[in-house]
Design a protein around this motif. Structure first.
Motif, PDB file in Angstrom:
ATOM      1  N   SER A   1      31.415  33.419  38.391  1.00  0.00           N
ATOM      2  CA  SER A   1      30.467  32.371  38.798  1.00  0.00           C
ATOM      3  C   SER A   1      30.666  31.092  37.997  1.00  0.00           C
ATOM      4  O   SER A   1      30.303  30.009  38.446  1.00  0.00           O
ATOM      5  CB  SER A   1      29.025  32.859  38.654  1.00  0.00           C
ATOM      6  OG  SER A   1      28.643  32.907  37.292  1.00  0.00           O
ATOM      7  N   ARG A   2      31.255  31.208  36.800  1.00  0.00           N
ATOM      8  CA  ARG A   2      31.550  30.040  35.970  1.00  0.00           C
ATOM      9  C   ARG A   2      32.952  29.506  36.210  1.00  0.00           C
ATOM     10  O   ARG A   2      33.418  28.627  35.490  1.00  0.00           O
ATOM     11  CB  ARG A   2      31.371  30.412  34.498  1.00  0.00           C
ATOM     12  CG  ARG A   2      29.924  30.698  34.145  1.00  0.00           C
ATOM     13  CD  ARG A   2      29.712  31.123  32.710  1.00  0.00           C
ATOM     14  NE  ARG A   2      30.518  30.392  31.765  1.00  0.00           N
ATOM     15  CZ  ARG A   2      31.172  30.953  30.742  1.00  0.00           C
ATOM     16  NH1 ARG A   2      31.119  32.248  30.555  1.00  0.00           N
ATOM     17  NH2 ARG A   2      31.879  30.226  29.917  1.00  0.00           N
ATOM     18  N   GLY A   3      33.643  30.072  37.186  1.00  0.00           N
ATOM     19  CA  GLY A   3      34.977  29.589  37.526  1.00  0.00           C
ATOM     20  C   GLY A   3      36.089  30.173  36.680  1.00  0.00           C
ATOM     21  O   GLY A   3      37.224  29.698  36.731  1.00  0.00           O
ATOM     22  N   VAL A   4      35.776  31.199  35.879  1.00  0.00           N
ATOM     23  CA  VAL A   4      36.804  31.851  35.061  1.00  0.00           C
ATOM     24  C   VAL A   4      37.419  32.957  35.904  1.00  0.00           C
ATOM     25  O   VAL A   4      36.815  33.997  36.129  1.00  0.00           O
ATOM     26  CB  VAL A   4      36.214  32.424  33.749  1.00  0.00           C
ATOM     27  CG1 VAL A   4      37.294  33.140  32.946  1.00  0.00           C
ATOM     28  CG2 VAL A   4      35.558  31.323  32.933  1.00  0.00           C
ATOM     29  N   THR A   5      38.592  32.683  36.407  1.00  0.00           N
ATOM     30  CA  THR A   5      39.283  33.673  37.243  1.00  0.00           C
ATOM     31  C   THR A   5      40.457  34.247  36.463  1.00  0.00           C
ATOM     32  O   THR A   5      40.897  33.675  35.472  1.00  0.00           O
ATOM     33  CB  THR A   5      39.788  33.032  38.546  1.00  0.00           C
ATOM     34  OG1 THR A   5      40.684  31.969  38.204  1.00  0.00           O
ATOM     35  CG2 THR A   5      38.643  32.490  39.384  1.00  0.00           C
ATOM     36  N   GLY A   6      40.945  35.366  36.892  1.00  0.00           N
ATOM     37  CA  GLY A   6      42.108  35.963  36.252  1.00  0.00           C
ATOM     38  C   GLY A   6      41.778  36.806  35.037  1.00  0.00           C
ATOM     39  O   GLY A   6      42.677  37.312  34.375  1.00  0.00           O
ATOM     40  N   GLN A   7      40.496  36.942  34.701  1.00  0.00           N
ATOM     41  CA  GLN A   7      40.150  37.746  33.542  1.00  0.00           C
ATOM     42  C   GLN A   7      39.610  39.099  34.004  1.00  0.00           C
ATOM     43  O   GLN A   7      40.344  40.057  34.091  1.00  0.00           O
ATOM     44  CB  GLN A   7      39.144  37.033  32.643  1.00  0.00           C
ATOM     45  CG  GLN A   7      38.935  37.796  31.354  1.00  0.00           C
ATOM     46  CD  GLN A   7      38.408  36.934  30.236  1.00  0.00           C
ATOM     47  OE1 GLN A   7      38.521  35.712  30.258  1.00  0.00           O
ATOM     48  NE2 GLN A   7      37.848  37.564  29.233  1.00  0.00           N
TER      49      GLN A   7
END
Length: 186
Positions: A36-42
């Protein structure tokens, strides 16, 4: 931290079989918050199941923090991590999946959990704590550096449970005498 496992209204204890579903919910909630905070790939919801945490408990440790009878945080503690660090002498504990339920945990809970992990490592007679952090997450890298960890390397293409290999920053913190002097026994 003090010797009481109830630190700052948190009850810190080893996870048990009965906690597996709660650990999965906590992990999935943290994954949704990152997305939701735009942190993708984690992290992705559904990526880890109860079997993952059961396996870690069989070969390492999973610790929980509760407040008001509710799980508000957790972390995994491994005693070796060859996938990221290669063969190493037994001088470190390896923190993985530090998670906090930001909807209910007080600010600073993550730092308290990291401190509890450091104390557990010191209590086991090890002299440093190591962790790896997704290289493409600058906020998380800064969080660990601000907690006293120093960058000591990078691991490219580390295999991931349920996902493609990723690149990680390797961080380490030497445990000074102040950690050893306040060892916790749990």
């Amino acid at each position: 931290m003090c010797e009481d496992p109830r630190v700052n209204d948190l009850w810190i204890r080893p996870a048990a079989e009965a906690d597996l579903a709660g650990l999965v919910r906590l992990r999935d909630g943290a994954a949704r918050r990152l997305l939701s905070r735009g942190v993708t790939g984690q992290w992705r919801p559904g990526e880890l199941d109860e079997g993952h945490f059961r396996r870690v408990m069989a070969h390492g440790e999973v610790w929980l923090a509760e407040a008001g009878g509710r799980i508000v945080g957790a972390w995994e503690l491994w005693w070796e991590d060859e996938a990221a660090w290669g063969p190493q002498p037994p001088v470190a504990g390896y923190v993985h999946r530090l998670m906090v339920d930001r909807d209910v945990a007080a600010p600073g809970t993550g730092r308290l959990l990291l401190g509890a992990a450091e104390q557990r490592v010191a209590a086991a007679g090890r002299t440093c704590v190591r962790l790896d952090c997704l290289a493409t997450n600058p906020q998380l890298n800064a969080y660990y550096r601000n907690a006293g960890y120093r960058v000591v390397g990078r691991k490219e293409g580390k295999p991931q449970p349920g996902g493609a290999p990723k690149s990680f920053t390797l961080l380490e913190k030497e445990l000074g005498p102040e950690i050893g002097a306040s060892r916790v026994s749990r």
